[in-house]
Design a protein around this motif. Structure first.
Motif, PDB file in Angstrom:
ATOM      1  N   GLU A  48       0.837  -1.192   0.000  1.00 17.48           N
ATOM      2  CA  GLU A  48       0.000   0.000   0.000  1.00 17.48           C
ATOM      3  C   GLU A  48       0.875   1.246   0.000  1.00 17.48           C
ATOM      4  OE1 GLU A  48      -3.374   1.864   2.895  1.00 17.48           O
ATOM      5  OE2 GLU A  48      -3.258  -0.315   2.683  1.00 17.48           O
ATOM      6  N   ALA A  49       0.457   2.242  -0.746  1.00 20.67           N
ATOM      7  CA  ALA A  49       1.216   3.488  -0.804  1.00 20.67           C
ATOM      8  C   ALA A  49       1.132   4.183   0.548  1.00 20.67           C
ATOM      9  CB  ALA A  49       0.643   4.389  -1.891  1.00 20.67           C
ATOM     10  N   PRO A  50       2.196   4.850   0.964  1.00 27.22           N
ATOM     11  CA  PRO A  50       2.156   5.539   2.260  1.00 27.22           C
ATOM     12  C   PRO A  50       1.122   6.668   2.229  1.00 27.22           C
ATOM     13  CG  PRO A  50       4.130   6.124   1.052  1.00 27.22           C
ATOM     14  CD  PRO A  50       3.458   5.029   0.281  1.00 27.22           C
ATOM     15  N   ALA A  51       0.496   6.892   3.378  1.00 25.62           N
ATOM     16  CA  ALA A  51      -0.514   7.940   3.484  1.00 25.62           C
ATOM     17  C   ALA A  51       0.149   9.305   3.358  1.00 25.62           C
ATOM     18  CB  ALA A  51      -1.241   7.830   4.815  1.00 25.62           C
ATOM     19  N   PRO A  52      -0.489  10.243   2.668  1.00 22.85           N
ATOM     20  CA  PRO A  52       0.102  11.584   2.561  1.00 22.85           C
ATOM     21  C   PRO A  52       0.110  12.281   3.916  1.00 22.85           C
ATOM     22  CG  PRO A  52      -2.092  11.552   1.609  1.00 22.85           C
ATOM     23  CD  PRO A  52      -1.739  10.126   1.961  1.00 22.85           C
ATOM     24  N   GLU A  53       1.051  13.184   4.099  1.00 25.61           N
ATOM     25  CA  GLU A  53       1.167  13.899   5.368  1.00 25.61           C
ATOM     26  C   GLU A  53      -0.082  14.742   5.604  1.00 25.61           C
ATOM     27  OE1 GLU A  53       3.595  13.702   7.667  1.00 25.61           O
ATOM     28  OE2 GLU A  53       4.443  12.110   6.431  1.00 25.61           O
ATOM     29  N   ASP A  54      -0.434  14.900   6.880  1.00 27.43           N
ATOM     30  CA  ASP A  54      -1.599  15.701   7.245  1.00 27.43           C
ATOM     31  C   ASP A  54      -1.324  17.162   6.895  1.00 27.43           C
ATOM     32  OD1 ASP A  54      -4.007  16.479   8.230  1.00 27.43           O
ATOM     33  OD2 ASP A  54      -3.435  16.311  10.346  1.00 27.43           O
ATOM     34  N   SER A  55      -2.226  17.783   6.135  1.00 31.26           N
ATOM     35  CA  SER A  55      -2.011  19.165   5.688  1.00 31.26           C
ATOM     36  C   SER A  55      -2.605  20.182   6.656  1.00 31.26           C
ATOM     37  CB  SER A  55      -2.616  19.352   4.294  1.00 31.26           C
ATOM     38  OG  SER A  55      -4.004  19.092   4.331  1.00 31.26           O
ATOM     39  N   GLY A  56      -2.971  19.775   7.843  1.00 27.17           N
ATOM     40  CA  GLY A  56      -3.463  20.699   8.860  1.00 27.17           C
ATOM     41  C   GLY A  56      -4.938  21.017   8.727  1.00 27.17           C
TER      42      GLY A  56
END
Length: 87
Positions: free
Chosen positions: A62-70
């Motif tokens: 699975e592709a890593p989850a994108p960073e939380d953009s706030g």
């Protein structure tokens, strides 16, 4: 592509007399039934071999989850407000 119906009819005309040599009082699939079953078995074997070759190429990681953009974990860029709205 050559016409397959001619070769099939030729094969059937040679195989049907072989099936007639069996006792008429017995119900058997005969040589023709065996050949049909063998062709189907070879087709399934070929399909399974092809499927396993294609499945080896699939990447199941699975592709890593994108960073939380706030935005509080809400997709679409709008933050959900949980408290009373401030003016």
């Amino acid at each position: 592509m050559p016409d397959m119906s001619a070769s099939v009819s030729l094969a059937v005309t040679h195989l049907v007399p072989l099936a007639k040599e069996v006792d008429e009082n017995k119900v058997t699939p005969g040589v023709l039934g065996f050949i049909v079953f063998a062709v189907m078995a070879l087709a399934v074997w070929g399909l399974m071999k092809s499927m396993s070759k294609h499945m080896r190429k699939v990447d199941f990681k699975e592709a890593p989850a994108p960073e939380d953009s706030g935005n509080g974990g809400v997709k679409g860029g709008t933050a959900a407000r949980t408290g009373p709205q401030q003016g």
